[in-house]
Motif scaffolding. Structure first.
Motif, PDB file in Angstrom:
ATOM      1  N   PHE A 184       0.805  -1.218   0.000  1.00 34.50           N
ATOM      2  CA  PHE A 184       0.000   0.000   0.000  1.00 34.50           C
ATOM      3  C   PHE A 184       0.840   1.272   0.000  1.00 34.50           C
ATOM      4  CE2 PHE A 184      -2.653   3.198   2.276  1.00 34.50           C
ATOM      5  CZ  PHE A 184      -3.645   3.327   1.318  1.00 34.50           C
ATOM      6  N   GLU A 185       1.952   1.291   0.688  1.00 35.31           N
ATOM      7  CA  GLU A 185       2.758   2.515   0.794  1.00 35.31           C
ATOM      8  C   GLU A 185       3.746   2.680  -0.352  1.00 35.31           C
ATOM      9  OE1 GLU A 185       2.021   4.753   2.823  1.00 35.31           O
ATOM     10  OE2 GLU A 185       0.780   3.698   4.295  1.00 35.31           O
ATOM     11  N   ARG A 186       3.772   1.761  -1.278  1.00 35.01           N
ATOM     12  CA  ARG A 186       4.732   1.837  -2.376  1.00 35.01           C
ATOM     13  C   ARG A 186       4.214   2.747  -3.482  1.00 35.01           C
ATOM     14  NH1 ARG A 186       6.802  -3.853  -4.342  1.00 35.01           N
ATOM     15  NH2 ARG A 186       8.559  -2.532  -4.961  1.00 35.01           N
ATOM     16  N   PRO A 187       5.104   3.427  -4.210  1.00 38.66           N
ATOM     17  CA  PRO A 187       4.666   4.158  -5.406  1.00 38.66           C
ATOM     18  C   PRO A 187       4.164   3.172  -6.458  1.00 38.66           C
ATOM     19  CG  PRO A 187       6.881   4.837  -4.720  1.00 38.66           C
ATOM     20  CD  PRO A 187       6.541   3.602  -3.935  1.00 38.66           C
ATOM     21  N   ARG A 188       3.119   3.543  -7.180  1.00 36.25           N
ATOM     22  CA  ARG A 188       2.571   2.624  -8.179  1.00 36.25           C
ATOM     23  C   ARG A 188       3.613   2.150  -9.192  1.00 36.25           C
ATOM     24  NH1 ARG A 188      -1.201   0.001  -9.971  1.00 36.25           N
ATOM     25  NH2 ARG A 188      -2.548   0.579  -8.263  1.00 36.25           N
ATOM     26  N   PRO A 189       4.525   2.987  -9.689  1.00 41.72           N
ATOM     27  CA  PRO A 189       5.509   2.476 -10.661  1.00 41.72           C
ATOM     28  C   PRO A 189       6.387   1.358 -10.113  1.00 41.72           C
ATOM     29  CG  PRO A 189       5.425   4.868 -10.739  1.00 41.72           C
ATOM     30  CD  PRO A 189       4.625   4.456  -9.545  1.00 41.72           C
ATOM     31  N   ASN A 190       6.457   1.224  -8.787  1.00 39.64           N
ATOM     32  CA  ASN A 190       7.279   0.174  -8.190  1.00 39.64           C
ATOM     33  C   ASN A 190       6.578  -1.179  -8.138  1.00 39.64           C
ATOM     34  OD1 ASN A 190       9.016   2.265  -7.786  1.00 39.64           O
ATOM     35  ND2 ASN A 190       9.241   1.996  -5.581  1.00 39.64           N
ATOM     36  N   LEU A 191       5.287  -1.217  -8.437  1.00 37.06           N
ATOM     37  CA  LEU A 191       4.577  -2.487  -8.448  1.00 37.06           C
ATOM     38  C   LEU A 191       4.886  -3.216  -9.757  1.00 37.06           C
ATOM     39  CD1 LEU A 191       1.044  -1.563  -7.040  1.00 37.06           C
ATOM     40  CD2 LEU A 191       3.159  -2.102  -5.802  1.00 37.06           C
ATOM     41  N   GLN A 192       5.269  -4.460  -9.629  1.00 34.86           N
ATOM     42  CA  GLN A 192       5.663  -5.239 -10.796  1.00 34.86           C
ATOM     43  C   GLN A 192       4.842  -6.525 -10.874  1.00 34.86           C
ATOM     44  OE1 GLN A 192       7.984  -4.077 -13.006  1.00 34.86           O
ATOM     45  NE2 GLN A 192       8.073  -2.230 -11.734  1.00 34.86           N
TER      46      GLN A 192
ATOM     47  N   ARG B 283       1.733  -7.960  -8.773  1.00 34.62           N
ATOM     48  CA  ARG B 283       1.525  -6.951  -7.732  1.00 34.62           C
ATOM     49  C   ARG B 283       0.799  -5.721  -8.279  1.00 34.62           C
ATOM     50  NH1 ARG B 283       1.252  -8.803  -2.700  1.00 34.62           N
ATOM     51  NH2 ARG B 283       3.141  -9.887  -2.013  1.00 34.62           N
ATOM     52  N   ARG B 284       0.727  -5.585  -9.567  1.00 30.59           N
ATOM     53  CA  ARG B 284       0.002  -4.460 -10.156  1.00 30.59           C
ATOM     54  C   ARG B 284      -1.499  -4.562  -9.900  1.00 30.59           C
ATOM     55  NH1 ARG B 284       2.132  -4.727 -16.220  1.00 30.59           N
ATOM     56  NH2 ARG B 284       2.077  -6.966 -15.727  1.00 30.59           N
ATOM     57  N   ARG B 285      -1.941  -5.677  -9.322  1.00 29.24           N
ATOM     58  CA  ARG B 285      -3.367  -5.854  -9.011  1.00 29.24           C
ATOM     59  C   ARG B 285      -3.826  -4.979  -7.850  1.00 29.24           C
ATOM     60  NH1 ARG B 285      -4.614 -11.443  -8.272  1.00 29.24           N
ATOM     61  NH2 ARG B 285      -2.722 -11.913  -9.414  1.00 29.24           N
ATOM     62  N   HIS B 286      -2.910  -4.405  -7.088  1.00 29.95           N
ATOM     63  CA  HIS B 286      -3.269  -3.712  -5.855  1.00 29.95           C
ATOM     64  C   HIS B 286      -3.416  -2.210  -6.070  1.00 29.95           C
ATOM     65  CE1 HIS B 286      -2.352  -7.499  -4.033  1.00 29.95           C
ATOM     66  NE2 HIS B 286      -1.070  -7.422  -4.330  1.00 29.95           N
ATOM     67  N   PHE B 287      -4.202  -1.572  -5.225  1.00 29.74           N
ATOM     68  CA  PHE B 287      -4.173  -0.112  -5.162  1.00 29.74           C
ATOM     69  C   PHE B 287      -3.174   0.325  -4.092  1.00 29.74           C
ATOM     70  CE2 PHE B 287      -7.976  -1.147  -2.494  1.00 29.74           C
ATOM     71  CZ  PHE B 287      -7.602  -0.567  -1.294  1.00 29.74           C
ATOM     72  N   VAL B 288      -2.710   1.557  -4.233  1.00 31.78           N
ATOM     73  CA  VAL B 288      -1.721   2.101  -3.304  1.00 31.78           C
ATOM     74  C   VAL B 288      -2.243   3.420  -2.735  1.00 31.78           C
ATOM     75  CG1 VAL B 288       0.218   0.996  -4.497  1.00 31.78           C
ATOM     76  CG2 VAL B 288      -0.475   3.302  -5.169  1.00 31.78           C
ATOM     77  N   ARG B 289      -1.523   3.921  -1.724  1.00 39.32           N
ATOM     78  CA  ARG B 289      -1.977   5.149  -1.063  1.00 39.32           C
ATOM     79  C   ARG B 289      -2.138   6.296  -2.054  1.00 39.32           C
ATOM     80  NH1 ARG B 289      -2.614   6.929   3.871  1.00 39.32           N
ATOM     81  NH2 ARG B 289      -1.517   5.171   4.859  1.00 39.32           N
ATOM     82  N   GLY B 290      -1.234   6.416  -2.991  1.00 42.67           N
ATOM     83  CA  GLY B 290      -1.335   7.503  -3.958  1.00 42.67           C
ATOM     84  C   GLY B 290      -2.632   7.456  -4.748  1.00 42.67           C
ATOM     85  N   ASP B 291      -3.087   6.251  -5.100  1.00 44.12           N
ATOM     86  CA  ASP B 291      -4.356   6.109  -5.814  1.00 44.12           C
ATOM     87  C   ASP B 291      -5.511   6.617  -4.959  1.00 44.12           C
ATOM     88  OD1 ASP B 291      -2.896   4.766  -7.797  1.00 44.12           O
ATOM     89  OD2 ASP B 291      -3.368   2.787  -6.962  1.00 44.12           O
ATOM     90  N   VAL B 292      -5.521   6.202  -3.695  1.00 50.03           N
ATOM     91  CA  VAL B 292      -6.617   6.583  -2.797  1.00 50.03           C
ATOM     92  C   VAL B 292      -6.614   8.085  -2.556  1.00 50.03           C
ATOM     93  CG1 VAL B 292      -7.547   6.300  -0.464  1.00 50.03           C
ATOM     94  CG2 VAL B 292      -6.653   4.312  -1.701  1.00 50.03           C
ATOM     95  N   GLU B 293      -5.444   8.650  -2.292  1.00 50.87           N
ATOM     96  CA  GLU B 293      -5.378  10.085  -1.989  1.00 50.87           C
ATOM     97  C   GLU B 293      -5.774  10.916  -3.198  1.00 50.87           C
ATOM     98  OE1 GLU B 293      -5.018  11.330   1.000  1.00 50.87           O
ATOM     99  OE2 GLU B 293      -4.866   9.277   1.767  1.00 50.87           O
TER     100      GLU B 293
END
Length: 213
Positions: free
Chosen positions: A101-109, A112-122
């Motif tokens: 969750f706390e990772r930047p989206r570009p770091n999801l590989q 793992r790209r299936r998840h949302f991250v804090r940046g998406d929610v904010e």
């Protein structure tokens, strides 16, 4: 307006059910709640990504660089709001993973790209005047039958921030309803079981059995 739950339309039988729902509804536009897995569609379909997708396609749609004859009428709602038949429809793709969750989206590989991250929610929290919110992950309070406690604090926060009239949820393949504040929350059955119609004027949601394909 046609509304569709999880499709898993990479499977031929599920794809036939998906197209049977499109034919039976005879709508001009659709909303879809993720786990679509087939992107060559008969009418404009505004969708959020689920936790099962072709994530190369999803990434290309996120960044506006798709060039594929296998993608038609599939429009990703990318942590934003779009106008559909006079409604402001917002959406959050993916499911929650505390380790990501706390990772930047570009770091999801990879997967793992299936998840949302804090940046998406904010980013989505900043959207205004939302009528309908689409999420794949559920807020707390939905009475669906799972072997774990259903509900994500970050979806609760989104509902509190955006205060939509209606929140539609995928993922659980089960029809269930609850409320949070003034928001009606509905978990949708999978497309193979039923499809839904949404009246944009009243937000009345009705369901119909998906015909045999």
């Amino acid at each position: 307006m046609l509304v569709l739950g999880d499709a898993h339309a990479d499977d031929p039988a599920n794809r036939r059910a998906l197209f049977a729902a499109y034919r039976d509804a005879d709508a001009e536009v659709a909303l879809q709640l993720g786990d679509l897995l087939y992107y060559d569609l008969p009418i404009p379909t505004y969708f959020i990504a689920g936790n099962n997708e072709d994530f190369d396609v999803i990434d290309a749609l996120r960044h506006g660089r798709l060039d594929s004859s296998e993608v038609t009428n599939a429009i990703l709602i990318n942590e934003e709001a779009v106008e559909v038949e006079g409604l402001r429809v917002a959406g959050l793709s993916g499911n929650y993973a505390p380790t990501q969750f706390e990772r930047p989206r570009p770091n999801l590989q990879g997967e793992r790209r299936r998840h949302f991250v804090r940046g998406d929610v904010e980013r989505l929290k900043e959207v205004e005047d939302v009528d309908v919110l689409l999420t794949h992950e559920a807020p707390h309070g939905l009475p669906v039958a799972e072997s774990y406690e259903v509900g994500c604090d970050h979806i609760d926060e989104l509902l509190d921030a955006l205060d939509p009239d209606l929140c539609l949820v995928g993922h659980h393949h089960e029809h269930a309803e609850t409320t949070r504040g003034e928001t009606r929350v509905v978990s949708l059955a999978a497309v193979g079981e039923r499809y839904y119609e949404l009246d944009p004027a009243t937000l009345e949601l009705t369901w119909h059995p998906t015909p045999s394909s």
